[in-house]
Write a protein that holds these residues in place. Structure first.
Motif, PDB file in Angstrom:
ATOM      1  N   ASN A   1      70.234  -5.295  50.801  1.00 16.01           N
ATOM      2  CA  ASN A   1      70.005  -4.510  49.583  1.00 16.01           C
ATOM      3  C   ASN A   1      68.489  -4.408  49.363  1.00 16.01           C
ATOM      4  O   ASN A   1      67.839  -5.406  49.029  1.00 16.01           O
ATOM      5  CB  ASN A   1      70.682  -5.220  48.395  1.00 16.01           C
TER       6      ASN A   1
ATOM      7  N   SER B   1      67.148  -5.880  46.000  1.00 17.95           N
ATOM      8  CA  SER B   1      67.156  -7.341  45.856  1.00 17.95           C
ATOM      9  C   SER B   1      66.095  -7.981  46.744  1.00 17.95           C
ATOM     10  O   SER B   1      65.408  -8.922  46.328  1.00 17.95           O
ATOM     11  CB  SER B   1      68.545  -7.904  46.191  1.00 17.95           C
TER      12      SER B   1
ATOM     13  N   PHE C   1      62.955 -10.018  45.252  1.00 17.04           N
ATOM     14  CA  PHE C   1      62.737 -11.395  45.674  1.00 17.04           C
ATOM     15  C   PHE C   1      61.310 -11.594  46.179  1.00 17.04           C
ATOM     16  O   PHE C   1      60.628 -12.549  45.798  1.00 17.04           O
ATOM     17  CB  PHE C   1      63.744 -11.788  46.750  1.00 17.04           C
TER      18      PHE C   1
ATOM     19  N   LEU D   1      74.168 -12.084  49.929  1.00 16.71           N
ATOM     20  CA  LEU D   1      73.464 -11.069  49.136  1.00 16.71           C
ATOM     21  C   LEU D   1      72.611 -10.130  49.985  1.00 16.71           C
ATOM     22  O   LEU D   1      72.626  -8.923  49.802  1.00 16.71           O
ATOM     23  CB  LEU D   1      72.551 -11.753  48.120  1.00 16.71           C
ATOM     24  N   PHE D   2      71.848 -10.716  50.894  1.00 14.08           N
ATOM     25  CA  PHE D   2      70.846  -9.921  51.601  1.00 14.08           C
ATOM     26  C   PHE D   2      71.237  -9.572  53.029  1.00 14.08           C
ATOM     27  O   PHE D   2      70.582  -8.771  53.681  1.00 14.08           O
ATOM     28  CB  PHE D   2      69.504 -10.672  51.658  1.00 14.08           C
TER      29      PHE D   2
ATOM     30  N   LEU E   1      77.757 -11.550  40.303  1.00 19.71           N
ATOM     31  CA  LEU E   1      77.111 -10.505  41.096  1.00 19.71           C
ATOM     32  C   LEU E   1      78.006  -9.280  41.245  1.00 19.71           C
ATOM     33  O   LEU E   1      77.533  -8.140  41.178  1.00 19.71           O
ATOM     34  CB  LEU E   1      76.721 -11.066  42.458  1.00 19.71           C
TER      35      LEU E   1
ATOM     36  N   GLY F   1      70.856  -5.891  42.758  1.00 17.79           N
ATOM     37  CA  GLY F   1      69.664  -6.370  43.447  1.00 17.79           C
ATOM     38  C   GLY F   1      68.812  -7.248  42.560  1.00 17.79           C
ATOM     39  O   GLY F   1      68.310  -8.301  42.997  1.00 17.79           O
TER      40      GLY F   1
ATOM     41  N   ALA G   1      70.676 -10.587  41.935  1.00 13.69           N
ATOM     42  CA  ALA G   1      70.665 -11.379  43.167  1.00 13.69           C
ATOM     43  C   ALA G   1      69.313 -12.044  43.364  1.00 13.69           C
ATOM     44  O   ALA G   1      69.227 -13.237  43.725  1.00 13.69           O
ATOM     45  CB  ALA G   1      70.986 -10.480  44.363  1.00 13.69           C
ATOM     46  N   ALA G   2      68.242 -11.291  43.140  1.00 15.50           N
ATOM     47  CA  ALA G   2      66.900 -11.856  43.290  1.00 15.50           C
ATOM     48  C   ALA G   2      66.665 -12.973  42.276  1.00 15.50           C
ATOM     49  O   ALA G   2      66.056 -14.007  42.597  1.00 15.50           O
ATOM     50  CB  ALA G   2      65.854 -10.757  43.126  1.00 15.50           C
TER      51      ALA G   2
END
Length: 525
Positions: free
Chosen positions: A22, A25, A29, A166-167, A328, A341, A344-345
């Motif tokens: 994503n 995210s 981050f 997530l990523f 999420l 995103g 998540a970050a």
């Protein structure tokens, strides 16, 4: 507007993009990491002395420390785990929220002021204030490092799994990134950098969770009643009643004690009280932290039930059986990929901040308690102590990465509970008795800490959490999932009995001068 019309207007859950890269995210981050590394660079210029490395020069205000305490305490396990537990188990998920919260008034009224007035850098300073230094420092360090190690494992394994989900990054890369960035925070910026990382993370987490709740409640006419009615209609009234997850009252009591009193024994939380200028600021910081943490856990309750209503239990459990991705999935459902995103970050930033706090407290225990008071007999060479602290930081950073890799794929959810159980059993009884009981002795403290630590470890291995859930046995030797009820009682009992059997007149004689410093702060640093 009628609830039926609101429910008809809800969109069907779309296919989730979790598990794919994503850009939002990843960008958020790296922005967080860049900002906090700049803060570390700034803090490094101000971190020259031991007081600045361990305690930010005692220049953090009560409000700032309250936010940092909240940031240190609101872990990814709290944000993702409690929301997921409510989303899949219903009302019983609140036991964790309430347990995590109610320890804070206890800290405010019993611990904060004596800790700030009696101690210097670690909670062992307080326990050892009128007792013999070497045995207390050794056994206190063992209790602290055990608590930190189990907390670290849970955080690092959680980080790897979270980033992979997530990523779309590999688990090993995620663990390596967390370990390296966190080590940089602590190594160069010390407590100053760690404090500001935690403040920024707290603001981001509270803001993101607030927006998530508002977006969710907008689907129900901003009425929590409508939300709960939707849950009841779709999943049954039992989701709003206790007993869906924890059916044994002794289990509930033991878990509650671990969460409540464990909070007052967590080394990385207790260490934060040395960053403020005086006891008044220490009390204020607990008051501020309690407000923010209480608000946060109210949000997790609403996030959990919103996820159950809007995303649905099947979709949540389909992504992760434990429900850890509920918040999420809800973010994606209500705010789209961009909002997912951001959340998540924030979740990843949460892990970074907590791991940094844990590492700093572990380094402090090694350098201040063991190096200075055990190996150097209390003769402190600040330059040498700082050198040891920084080497300990690097060692703990490497250890955290290794532990994260070794425990890959393991169910480590029990380790947070075990960390709280050790804190409640090994650290809290000795800390409390050293402050309030005149007849408490060195041998009593040593036996209390050792009993709490050993009982916690042995009983958790013999409990259903390990024997049934992980090892696959039909029945466990010890019936409770969390051992705090037995291990903490054993620690208090052993401390009292040994102290009465082996009196220590010199320790009792120092109690009055300790009280003077405890309540008036005379001689406090």
């Amino acid at each position: 507007m009628q609830l039926s019309l609101l429910l008809q207007a809800l969109p069907a859950p779309a296919a989730s993009t979790l598990g794919t890269a994503n850009p939002v995210s990843i960008g958020m981050f790296f922005l967080f990491v860049a900002v906090t590394l700049y803060i570390t660079y700034w803090a490094a210029k101000k971190t020259k002395t031991g007081s600045e490395f361990y305690a930010a020069g005692r220049n953090i205000s009560g409000f700032q420390n309250g936010l940092a305490l909240a940031g240190d305490y609101m872990s990814a396990a709290s944000f993702l785990g409690i929301a997921g537990m409510v989303a899949t188990k219903g009302y019983d998920g609140l036991i964790y929220s309430i347990g995590f919260l109610v320890g804070w008034p206890l800290i405010m009224f019993l611990i904060a002021e004596p800790l700030r007035n009696l101690g210097k850098y670690t909670f062992a300073d307080v326990v050892a204030y009128r007792l013999r230094q070497r045995p207390i420092r050794i056994v206190s360090s063992v209790g602290s490092l055990l608590t930190i190690a189990f907390y670290l494992i849970a955080q690092m394994v959680g980080a790897g799994g979270l980033i992979k989900t997530l990523f779309g990054l590999e688990y090993e890369i995620a663990v390596l990134v967390v370990g390296c960035v966190m080590t940089l925070y602590v190594l160069f910026g010390g407590m100053i950098a760690t404090t500001w990382v935690q403040i920024i993370k707290a603001v981001l987490l509270l803001s993101g969770a607030t927006v998530l709740v508002l977006l969710s409640l907008s689907k129900f006419g901003f009425s929590p009643g409508n939300l709960l009615e939707s849950v009841s209609t779709n999943y049954g009234q039992e989701m709003l009643a206790p007993g869906g997850y924890i059916t044994n009252p002794f289990d509930a009591l033991s878990l509650g004690l671990a969460l409540m009193l464990g909070t007052a024994g967590l080394p990385h939380i207790l260490m934060r009280f040395y960053t403020v200028p005086d006891a008044k600021a220490a009390r204020k910081s607990v008051f501020v932290a309690t407000g923010f943490i209480g608000y946060f856990y109210l949000l997790t309750f609403l996030i959990g039930f919103s996820a159950m209503a809007l995303v649905g239990k099947p979709a949540i459990e389909g992504i992760d059986k434990g429900g850890n991705m509920a918040a999420l999935l809800l973010a994606e459902q209500t705010g789209g990929t961009a909002f997912l995103g951001f959340i998540a970050a924030v979740a990843f930033a949460t892990i970074l901040a907590v791991v940094a706090g844990l590492t700093l407290s572990g380094a402090s225990s090694i350098s201040h308690d063991l190096y200075v008071h055990v190996f150097k007999n209390g003769v402190s060479n600040e330059q040498g102590e700082m050198k040891v602290a920084k080497r300990a930081t690097i060692a703990l950073g490497i250890l955290s990465i290794v532990l994260g890799l070794v425990f890959k794929g393991q169910n480590v959810a029990f380790m947070v509970g075990l960390a709280f159980s050790i804190a409640a059993s090994a650290n809290f009884p000795a800390l409390l008795m050293s402050i309030i009981w005149k007849r408490f002795t060195t041998k009593g403290a040593v036996w209390s800490i050792a009993t709490g630590a050993v009982l916690s470890l042995v009983l958790i291995v013999l409990s259903p959490t390990i024997m049934v859930d992980i090892m696959g046995y039909d029945e466990a030797i010890f019936p409770l999932k969390n051992p705090a009820l037995v291990s903490m009682s054993g620690a208090f009992l052993m401390g009292i009995v040994v102290s009465l059997l082996k009196p220590e007149p010199t320790a009792a004689a120092k109690f009055e001068s300790e009280k003077l410093r405890t309540y008036l702060g005379v001689g406090a640093e």
